[in-house]
Motif scaffolding. Structure first.
Motif, short mmCIF file in Angstrom:
data_model
loop_
_atom_site.label_atom_id
_atom_site.label_comp_id
_atom_site.label_asym_id
_atom_site.label_seq_id
_atom_site.Cartn_x
_atom_site.Cartn_y
_atom_site.Cartn_z
N UNK A 163 0.82 -1.20 0.00
CA UNK A 163 0.00 0.00 0.00
C UNK A 163 0.86 1.26 0.00
N UNK A 164 0.31 2.34 -0.53
CA UNK A 164 1.03 3.61 -0.58
C UNK A 164 1.01 4.26 0.80
N UNK A 165 1.89 5.25 0.99
CA UNK A 165 2.03 5.88 2.30
C UNK A 165 0.79 6.65 2.72
N UNK A 166 0.01 7.17 1.77
CA UNK A 166 -1.19 7.93 2.12
C UNK A 166 -2.21 7.05 2.84
N UNK A 167 -2.31 5.79 2.41
CA UNK A 167 -3.23 4.86 3.08
C UNK A 167 -2.73 4.54 4.49
N UNK A 168 -1.43 4.33 4.61
CA UNK A 168 -0.85 4.05 5.93
C UNK A 168 -1.06 5.23 6.87
N UNK A 169 -0.84 6.45 6.39
CA UNK A 169 -1.01 7.64 7.24
C UNK A 169 -2.46 7.80 7.68
N UNK A 170 -3.40 7.54 6.77
CA UNK A 170 -4.81 7.65 7.14
C UNK A 170 -5.18 6.58 8.16
N UNK A 171 -4.65 5.38 8.00
CA UNK A 171 -4.91 4.32 8.99
C UNK A 171 -4.37 4.71 10.36
N UNK A 201 -9.20 2.66 5.86
CA UNK A 201 -8.41 3.64 5.10
C UNK A 201 -8.37 3.28 3.61
N UNK A 202 -8.21 2.00 3.31
CA UNK A 202 -8.21 1.56 1.91
C UNK A 202 -9.54 1.87 1.24
N UNK A 203 -10.61 1.60 1.93
CA UNK A 203 -11.95 1.83 1.37
C UNK A 203 -12.22 3.32 1.20
N UNK A 204 -11.78 4.12 2.17
CA UNK A 204 -12.05 5.56 2.11
C UNK A 204 -11.29 6.23 0.97
N UNK A 210 -9.27 -3.24 -0.23
CA UNK A 210 -8.68 -4.56 -0.15
C UNK A 210 -9.72 -5.50 0.45
N UNK A 211 -9.68 -6.74 0.04
CA UNK A 211 -10.64 -7.71 0.55
C UNK A 211 -10.34 -8.03 2.00
N UNK A 212 -11.36 -8.52 2.70
CA UNK A 212 -11.15 -8.91 4.10
C UNK A 212 -10.13 -10.04 4.20
N UNK A 213 -10.09 -10.88 3.18
CA UNK A 213 -9.12 -11.98 3.18
C UNK A 213 -7.70 -11.44 3.09
N UNK A 214 -7.49 -10.40 2.30
CA UNK A 214 -6.16 -9.79 2.19
C UNK A 214 -5.75 -9.12 3.49
N UNK A 215 -6.70 -8.39 4.09
CA UNK A 215 -6.41 -7.72 5.36
C UNK A 215 -6.13 -8.76 6.45
N UNK A 216 -6.91 -9.82 6.48
CA UNK A 216 -6.74 -10.86 7.50
C UNK A 216 -5.39 -11.56 7.36
#
Length: 307
Positions: free
Chosen positions: A119-127, A156-159, A164-170
């Motif tokens: 993931x890009x840094x913008x997603x990480x920062x929002x999380x 953050x990914x959805x916003x 990302x799918x729940x399977x990927x996050x899990x």
């Protein structure tokens, strides 16, 4: 030395740089040719006791507005050679609680998850920001920290429209179950007024990335996106990700770069059996879903296998 045109000397002369004042001075007449210039040399200093291959660094990391005092702290280091009985040594041994220790650890864990997912840094920062808000409203009390961090990353990914799918996050959540992540996701929507819950995830949000994972052409990817858009008008009672995987498999059969069910399963994370059963339900709607510019009715009858 650098040479610059001097208006007083009427010619190019050598220039002396005064780094302390930021001036560029003509070496012939002393005229200040440039004032308040920016020093672009290194910000650090090199001392005699440092090795030649020592990698110089600035005095610390960049400030973090999510931490107390922007994360800027001062630390007294113990001199080499063991214990020191001086006042500096005594000051260093005084332990002070760090209110941001848990936050820093959580931010690092979210960073590791983001890196593993690419993931890009913008997603990480929002999380990180969502996690900090949950800490402020005590929304994380009694919850699995790993599940909450994973849920923050999912939100953050959805916003940012990079779902990302729940399977990927899990798969990157250490020890947290899907049920715990799902509960934490609901807590985020409950406690944060600005969570902006967009509702159910749409299949089209995953199509472009799945097609890229399969190495499909831009033309096939566009056709898959249009086909998935049209499923909104159909009564298909399937998981959005399953619908996306089935449509991609259908489009792949019509394209020159044919993909088989195992390939689609690996790229989307949907089980092969699930793709087959979903394809059987969607197949009767192929003429309605597949764009006419991509495949004719004759192509559909000739290339698509009938369940």
């Amino acid at each position: 030395m650098e040479q610059t045109y001097c208006s007083d000397c009427k010619g190019f002369t050598a220039v002396v740089s005064d780094h302390s004042a930021g001036d560029a001075i003509c070496s012939e007449c002393g005229l200040v040719l440039e004032a308040y210039s920016i020093d672009e040399t290194s910000e650090w200093r090199t001392f005699a006791n440092e090795s030649a291959d020592n990698d110089p660094h600035r005095v610390g990391e960049k400030s973090n507005p999510l931490l107390t005092n922007s994360g800027l702290t001062t630390q007294i280091s113990m001199p080499a050679g063991g214990a020191n009985r001086s006042s500096i040594g005594r000051f260093r041994n005084i332990s002070t609680p760090d209110p941001d220790r848990s936050l820093i650890e959580a931010f690092k864990a979210i960073g590791v998850m983001s890196e593993r997912l690419g993931l890009v840094s913008t997603i990480k920062d929002l999380a990180n920001e969502i996690y900090k808000k949950m800490e402020d409203v005590k929304g994380s009390k009694g919850r699995n920290k790993e599940a909450l961090m994973a849920a923050c990353l999912y939100t953050a990914c959805k916003r940012l429209e990079k779902p990302r799918t729940m399977k990927e996050i899990h798969s990157v959540a250490n020890g947290a179950t899907r049920k715990e992540i799902g509960r934490a996701k609901l807590d985020i929507s409950k406690h944060l007024e600005d969570s902006r819950d967009e509702g159910c995830t749409k299949p089209v949000e995953f199509v472009k990335r799945f097609c890229s994972n399969l190495g499909m052409s831009s033309k096939a990817s566009k056709a898959a996106q249009e086909a998935v858009d049209k499923t909104a008008d159909c009564d298909i009672r399937r998981n959005p990700i399953t619908v996306a995987a089935s449509i991609i498999y259908m489009i792949a059969q019509l394209s020159e770069e044919r993909r088989h069910i195992p390939d689609v399963s690996d790229a989307t994370g949907v089980a092969q059996g699930t793709i087959r059963s979903s394809y059987k339900e969607i197949y009767p709607l192929a003429a309605k879903l597949v764009p006419a510019w991509y495949a004719s009715e004759e192509d559909l009858k000739r290339k698509l296998w009938s369940p």
